[in-house]
Design a protein around this motif. Structure first.
Motif, short mmCIF file in Angstrom:
data_model
loop_
_atom_site.label_atom_id
_atom_site.label_comp_id
_atom_site.label_asym_id
_atom_site.label_seq_id
_atom_site.Cartn_x
_atom_site.Cartn_y
_atom_site.Cartn_z
N ALA A 40 27.87 113.21 19.95
CA ALA A 40 26.81 113.29 20.95
C ALA A 40 25.60 112.46 20.55
N ASP A 41 25.28 112.46 19.26
CA ASP A 41 24.09 111.73 18.79
C ASP A 41 24.26 110.22 18.92
N VAL A 42 25.41 109.70 18.52
CA VAL A 42 25.59 108.25 18.54
C VAL A 42 25.77 107.71 19.96
N ALA A 43 26.17 108.58 20.89
CA ALA A 43 26.34 108.14 22.28
C ALA A 43 25.03 108.20 23.07
N THR A 44 24.02 108.82 22.50
CA THR A 44 22.74 108.96 23.20
C THR A 44 21.95 107.66 23.11
N SER A 45 21.38 107.25 24.22
CA SER A 45 20.58 106.02 24.24
C SER A 45 19.25 106.25 23.53
N PRO A 46 18.63 105.20 23.03
CA PRO A 46 17.33 105.36 22.36
C PRO A 46 16.28 106.02 23.24
N ALA A 47 16.33 105.76 24.55
CA ALA A 47 15.34 106.35 25.45
C ALA A 47 15.50 107.86 25.56
N ASP A 48 16.73 108.35 25.40
CA ASP A 48 16.99 109.79 25.54
C ASP A 48 17.04 110.51 24.20
N LEU A 187 21.09 111.60 7.58
CA LEU A 187 20.30 110.41 7.27
C LEU A 187 20.91 109.16 7.90
N VAL A 188 22.24 109.07 7.89
CA VAL A 188 22.90 107.90 8.48
C VAL A 188 22.63 107.84 9.99
N ILE A 189 22.80 108.97 10.67
CA ILE A 189 22.65 109.00 12.12
C ILE A 189 21.20 108.71 12.52
N TYR A 190 20.27 109.40 11.89
CA TYR A 190 18.87 109.21 12.26
C TYR A 190 18.31 107.91 11.70
N ALA A 228 25.35 94.86 17.34
CA ALA A 228 25.91 95.45 16.12
C ALA A 228 25.41 96.88 15.93
N LEU A 229 24.13 97.11 16.19
CA LEU A 229 23.58 98.46 16.07
C LEU A 229 24.20 99.40 17.11
N GLY A 230 24.38 98.88 18.32
CA GLY A 230 24.98 99.71 19.36
C GLY A 230 26.39 100.12 19.02
N PHE A 231 27.20 99.16 18.60
CA PHE A 231 28.61 99.46 18.32
C PHE A 231 28.82 100.03 16.92
N GLN A 232 27.76 100.10 16.13
CA GLN A 232 27.86 100.87 14.88
C GLN A 232 28.15 102.33 15.20
N GLY A 233 27.60 102.80 16.31
CA GLY A 233 27.88 104.18 16.73
C GLY A 233 29.36 104.39 16.99
N PHE A 234 30.03 103.39 17.55
CA PHE A 234 31.47 103.49 17.78
C PHE A 234 32.23 103.60 16.45
N LEU A 235 31.82 102.78 15.47
CA LEU A 235 32.47 102.85 14.16
C LEU A 235 32.21 104.20 13.49
#
Length: 288
Positions: A40-48, A187-190, A228-235
Motif C-alpha cells: 500500500a505504501d509504495v503504490a501511494t502517490s507522493p501527493a497522497d 527506513l527504506v520505504i520512507y 527509476a524512483l517510481g518503479f523502485q516501488g515495483f521492485l
C-alpha cells in the motif's frame, strides 16, 4: 511440600510459556504489519502519501525555485536563438523559418516548465498503477496462522523449565533482531518517499533545460531518475512477494529457535534486497 513445589513449578512454567507465546506473537505481528503495509505504501502517490509535506514542497518550489528556473529558461532560449542563427555558415545561408522553429521550441519549453508538477505526478501515477495491479496479483501472506502458534505452544509446554529459560533469552534476542529489521524496512520505504519529495521540489530547474539539445541532457536524466524512483516501488513489491513465498516454506518444528533464526535470516535477506532496489532501478533506466 512436594505438592507445593510442584504447583509453584507448574505456575512458573505456565508463566514462562505465556511470556514466550506473547513474545513470539509480538515478533510475528511486528514484521507482518510492516511487510503487509509495503504494497500500500509504495503504490501511494507522493501527493497522497503525506499531503502536508507535498504541499510544502510544491509551495517552496513555486516560490523559490520557479523564478530561478525562469531565468535559466530565458538564458537557454537566447542561447538557442544564437545557435540557430549562426548554425548556417555564420549567417551566409540565413533563413527566416528558424525563428518559427525557435518560437515553437521556446513555447514547448515554457509549457514543460509550467506543467512540470503535472508531468512529475503523471510519472508516479503510472508507476503507482503498475504497482497496484501487481499487488492484486501478488497476494501471498506472511502471517503465521493459528495452527502454527498452537503447535509452538504445545512444543513449549512439553519442555522443562531448564529448557525454557535459555530459549526465553534466545527468543528475546531474536525478537530484537527482527524488530530492527522491521525498522530497516520502514527506513527504506520512507527514505524512498523523502527522496521523491526532494526530487520534485527541484522539478522546475531540470525542466527548464529542455529548450536546448545540449542542455536537455540534464532534464532527460532528471526524468529518468523520476521513472527509476517510481518503479523502485515495483521492485520493492517483488522483493516482498519473494519474501512471502520463502517465509511460507519455514516449518515451525520442535526447534522453535531454529525456525525463528530462519525467519530472521529471510528478514535480513529482504532488507538487503530492498536496499538494492534503488541501485537496480537506476541501472535499468540509465539514471545517473
Amino acid at each position: 511440600m512436594d505438592r507445593i513445589f510442584e504447583q509453584m513449578t507448574s505456575w512458573l512454567k505456565d508463566w514462562i510459556v505465556d511470556g514466550l507465546m506473547s513474545l513470539l506473537t509480538g515478533t510475528f505481528d511486528s514484521i507482518n504489519a510492516q511487510v503487509g503495509s509495503v504494497a500500500a505504501d509504495v503504490a501511494t502517490s507522493p501527493a497522497d502519501f503525506t499531503p502536508g509535506v507535498f504541499n510544502l514542497m510544491k509551495t517552496v518550489s513555486n516560490n523559490a525555485i520557479m523564478p530561478i528556473a525562469g531565468m535559466i529558461l530565458t538564458f537557454i532560449a537566447c542561447y538557442e536563438l544564437i545557435q540557430l542563427v549562426i548554425a548556417h555558415n555564420n549567417l551566409a545561408n540565413f533563413e527566416t523559418w528558424i525563428f518559427f522553429k525557435w518560437i515553437f521550441k521556446t513555447y514547448v519549453a515554457v509549457m514543460l516548465i509550467t506543467h512540470c508538477f503535472d508531468i512529475t505526478m503523471a510519472i508516479f501515477d503510472v508507476a503507482g498503477h503498475v504497482i497496484s495491479q501487481s499487488g492484486n496479483i501478488i497476494q501471498n501472506s506472511t502471517a503465521v496462522n493459528a495452527s502454527q502458534l498452537a503447535q509452538m505452544r504445545s512444543t513449549l509446554e512439553a519442555m522443562s523449565i531448564g529448557e525454557l529459560l535459555p530459549l526465553f533469552m534466545e527468543i528475546g534476542l531474536l525478537n530484537i533482531g527482527i524488530k530492527i529489521m522491521s525498522m530497516m524496512i520502514f527506513l527504506v520505504i520512507y527514505g524512498r518517499m523523502i527522496e521523491i519529495y526532494l526530487m520534485i521540489s527541484l522539478a522546475p530547474l531540470p525542466f527548464s533545460t529542455f529548450g536546448n539539445r545540449e542542455q536537455s541532457q540534464i532534464g532527460q536524466n532528471y526524468v529518468k531518475s523520476l521513472v527509476a524512483l517510481g518503479f523502485q516501488g515495483f521492485l520493492i513489491l517483488i522483493c516482498v512477494a519473494i519474501y512471502a513465498v520463502l517465509i511460507q516454506n519455514v516449518s515451525i518444528s520442535s526447534d522453535i529457535a531454529g525456525s525463528l533464526w530462519s525467519v530472521l535470516g529471510y528478514n535480513v535477506l529482504l532488507v538487503f534486497a530492498l536496499f538494492k532496489t534503488s541501485t537496480l532501478s537506476k541501472r535499468i533506466f540509465s539514471a545517473q
